[in-house]
Design a protein around this motif. Structure first.
Motif, PDB file in Angstrom:
ATOM      1  N   GLN A   1      10.395   4.721   2.968  1.00  0.00           N
ATOM      2  CA  GLN A   1      11.417   5.765   2.844  1.00  0.00           C
ATOM      3  C   GLN A   1      11.127   6.958   3.747  1.00  0.00           C
ATOM      4  OE1 GLN A   1      11.534   6.895  -1.279  1.00  0.00           O
ATOM      5  NE2 GLN A   1      13.672   6.322  -1.486  1.00  0.00           N
ATOM      6  N   ASP A   2       9.873   7.250   3.982  1.00  0.00           N
ATOM      7  CA  ASP A   2       9.494   8.405   4.791  1.00  0.00           C
ATOM      8  C   ASP A   2       9.353   8.068   6.278  1.00  0.00           C
ATOM      9  OD1 ASP A   2       7.219   6.858   4.687  1.00  0.00           O
ATOM     10  OD2 ASP A   2       5.925   8.429   3.860  1.00  0.00           O
ATOM     11  N   ASN A   3       9.814   6.884   6.654  1.00  0.00           N
ATOM     12  CA  ASN A   3       9.784   6.416   8.045  1.00  0.00           C
ATOM     13  C   ASN A   3       8.376   6.184   8.586  1.00  0.00           C
ATOM     14  OD1 ASN A   3      12.552   6.104   8.516  1.00  0.00           O
ATOM     15  ND2 ASN A   3      12.754   8.322   8.746  1.00  0.00           N
ATOM     16  N   GLU A   4       7.399   6.051   7.703  1.00  0.00           N
ATOM     17  CA  GLU A   4       6.061   5.625   8.097  1.00  0.00           C
ATOM     18  C   GLU A   4       5.919   4.174   7.669  1.00  0.00           C
ATOM     19  OE1 GLU A   4       2.738   8.129   7.342  1.00  0.00           O
ATOM     20  OE2 GLU A   4       3.974   9.932   7.337  1.00  0.00           O
ATOM     21  N   ARG A   5       5.034   3.440   8.311  1.00  0.00           N
ATOM     22  CA  ARG A   5       4.964   2.010   8.012  1.00  0.00           C
ATOM     23  C   ARG A   5       4.407   1.722   6.629  1.00  0.00           C
ATOM     24  NH1 ARG A   5      -0.006  -0.982   9.734  1.00  0.00           N
ATOM     25  NH2 ARG A   5      -1.438   0.625  10.392  1.00  0.00           N
ATOM     26  N   ILE A   6       4.925   0.655   6.052  1.00  0.00           N
ATOM     27  CA  ILE A   6       4.428   0.174   4.770  1.00  0.00           C
ATOM     28  C   ILE A   6       3.075  -0.480   5.039  1.00  0.00           C
ATOM     29  CG2 ILE A   6       4.805  -1.493   2.922  1.00  0.00           C
ATOM     30  CD1 ILE A   6       7.825  -1.087   3.335  1.00  0.00           C
ATOM     31  N   SER A   7       2.085  -0.093   4.271  1.00  0.00           N
ATOM     32  CA  SER A   7       0.756  -0.686   4.434  1.00  0.00           C
ATOM     33  C   SER A   7       0.118  -0.859   3.059  1.00  0.00           C
ATOM     34  CB  SER A   7      -0.135   0.206   5.299  1.00  0.00           C
ATOM     35  OG  SER A   7      -0.491   1.383   4.602  1.00  0.00           O
ATOM     36  N   SER A   8      -0.790  -1.815   2.976  1.00  0.00           N
ATOM     37  CA  SER A   8      -1.487  -2.043   1.706  1.00  0.00           C
ATOM     38  C   SER A   8      -2.291  -0.804   1.307  1.00  0.00           C
ATOM     39  CB  SER A   8      -2.384  -3.271   1.802  1.00  0.00           C
ATOM     40  OG  SER A   8      -3.343  -3.102   2.814  1.00  0.00           O
ATOM     41  N   THR A   9      -2.795  -0.069   2.284  1.00  0.00           N
ATOM     42  CA  THR A   9      -3.551   1.146   1.985  1.00  0.00           C
ATOM     43  C   THR A   9      -2.662   2.165   1.282  1.00  0.00           C
ATOM     44  OG1 THR A   9      -4.974   0.792   3.897  1.00  0.00           O
ATOM     45  CG2 THR A   9      -4.906   3.028   2.996  1.00  0.00           C
ATOM     46  N   ARG A  10      -1.476   2.381   1.793  1.00  0.00           N
ATOM     47  CA  ARG A  10      -0.558   3.359   1.191  1.00  0.00           C
ATOM     48  C   ARG A  10      -0.113   2.910  -0.195  1.00  0.00           C
ATOM     49  NH1 ARG A  10       4.243   5.033   4.511  1.00  0.00           N
ATOM     50  NH2 ARG A  10       4.106   6.856   3.196  1.00  0.00           N
ATOM     51  N   ILE A  11       0.055   1.600  -0.367  1.00  0.00           N
ATOM     52  CA  ILE A  11       0.439   1.072  -1.685  1.00  0.00           C
ATOM     53  C   ILE A  11      -0.706   1.263  -2.665  1.00  0.00           C
ATOM     54  CG2 ILE A  11       1.038  -1.022  -2.962  1.00  0.00           C
ATOM     55  CD1 ILE A  11       2.461  -1.951  -0.306  1.00  0.00           C
ATOM     56  N   THR A  12      -1.928   0.893  -2.257  1.00  0.00           N
ATOM     57  CA  THR A  12      -3.111   1.023  -3.115  1.00  0.00           C
ATOM     58  C   THR A  12      -3.371   2.476  -3.488  1.00  0.00           C
ATOM     59  OG1 THR A  12      -4.077  -0.925  -2.080  1.00  0.00           O
ATOM     60  CG2 THR A  12      -5.578   0.494  -3.281  1.00  0.00           C
ATOM     61  N   GLU A  13      -3.128   3.374  -2.560  1.00  0.00           N
ATOM     62  CA  GLU A  13      -3.339   4.805  -2.829  1.00  0.00           C
ATOM     63  C   GLU A  13      -2.249   5.399  -3.711  1.00  0.00           C
ATOM     64  OE1 GLU A  13      -3.623   6.460   1.104  1.00  0.00           O
ATOM     65  OE2 GLU A  13      -5.755   5.943   1.284  1.00  0.00           O
TER      66      GLU A  13
ATOM     67  N   ARG B   1       9.244   2.532  -1.301  1.00  0.00           N
ATOM     68  CA  ARG B   1       9.782   3.723  -1.987  1.00  0.00           C
ATOM     69  C   ARG B   1       8.649   4.695  -2.254  1.00  0.00           C
ATOM     70  NH1 ARG B   1      13.136  -0.494  -4.975  1.00  0.00           N
ATOM     71  NH2 ARG B   1      11.170  -0.826  -6.069  1.00  0.00           N
ATOM     72  N   LEU B   2       8.912   5.977  -2.014  1.00  0.00           N
ATOM     73  CA  LEU B   2       7.900   7.018  -2.214  1.00  0.00           C
ATOM     74  C   LEU B   2       7.573   7.172  -3.692  1.00  0.00           C
ATOM     75  CD1 LEU B   2       9.146   9.739   0.281  1.00  0.00           C
ATOM     76  CD2 LEU B   2       7.267   8.144   0.588  1.00  0.00           C
ATOM     77  N   LEU B   3       6.281   7.287  -3.997  1.00  0.00           N
ATOM     78  CA  LEU B   3       5.832   7.487  -5.374  1.00  0.00           C
ATOM     79  C   LEU B   3       5.260   8.878  -5.579  1.00  0.00           C
ATOM     80  CD1 LEU B   3       4.087   4.048  -5.981  1.00  0.00           C
ATOM     81  CD2 LEU B   3       6.398   4.747  -6.651  1.00  0.00           C
TER      82      LEU B   3
ATOM     83  N   LYS C   1       0.879   5.945  -2.876  1.00  0.00           N
ATOM     84  CA  LYS C   1       1.828   6.772  -2.135  1.00  0.00           C
ATOM     85  C   LYS C   1       3.217   6.145  -2.091  1.00  0.00           C
ATOM     86  CE  LYS C   1      -1.682   8.926   0.718  1.00  0.00           C
ATOM     87  NZ  LYS C   1      -2.213   9.118   2.070  1.00  0.00           N
ATOM     88  N   ILE C   2       3.267   4.817  -2.003  1.00  0.00           N
ATOM     89  CA  ILE C   2       4.526   4.083  -1.970  1.00  0.00           C
ATOM     90  C   ILE C   2       4.394   2.823  -2.819  1.00  0.00           C
ATOM     91  CG2 ILE C   2       5.239   4.902   0.329  1.00  0.00           C
ATOM     92  CD1 ILE C   2       4.254   2.204   1.466  1.00  0.00           C
ATOM     93  N   ASP C   3       5.547   2.244  -3.175  1.00  0.00           N
ATOM     94  CA  ASP C   3       5.476   0.938  -3.828  1.00  0.00           C
ATOM     95  C   ASP C   3       5.597  -0.132  -2.745  1.00  0.00           C
ATOM     96  OD1 ASP C   3       8.218   0.597  -3.190  1.00  0.00           O
ATOM     97  OD2 ASP C   3       8.886   0.922  -5.248  1.00  0.00           O
TER      98      ASP C   3
END
Length: 92
Positions: A67-79, A87-89, A81-83
């Motif tokens: 949603q924030d136009n940054e790439r979806i990554s497992s790191t961001r999901i684990t942290e 989608r932004l969390l 930050k996103i699902d």
């Protein structure tokens, strides 16, 4: 993935834990990479050719943006930050 399964092919999906994994000594047909890992796939093919093996067909997948136009990554999901759909969390 569902399409691959429907083709009734012998599919093995393997995570590569080091730079090359078993791709430089086992017989595979394809390697799926991101834009970030494409240079390593090309290097793997050079190693394979030096060993007399057929090169892997390289399939590059593009990054999907959240949603924030940054790439979806497992790191961001684990942290948290996103699902997994991007989608932004949390607030940035």
């Amino acid at each position: 993935m569902k399409w691959l399964i429907a083709q009734e092919l012998d599919i093995r999906i393997m995570k590569i834990d080091d730079k090359c994994g078993s791709s430089i000594y086992e017989d595979f047909d394809y390697i799926v990479v991101s834009p970030e890992t494409l240079p390593m796939a090309l290097k793997i093919n050079r190693f394979r050719e030096k060993r007399g093996m057929k090169p892997l067909k390289i399939s590059m997948i593009e990054y999907k943006l959240a949603q924030d136009n940054e790439r979806i990554s497992s790191t961001r999901i684990t942290e948290g930050k996103i699902d997994r759909h991007g989608r932004l969390l949390t607030e940035n």
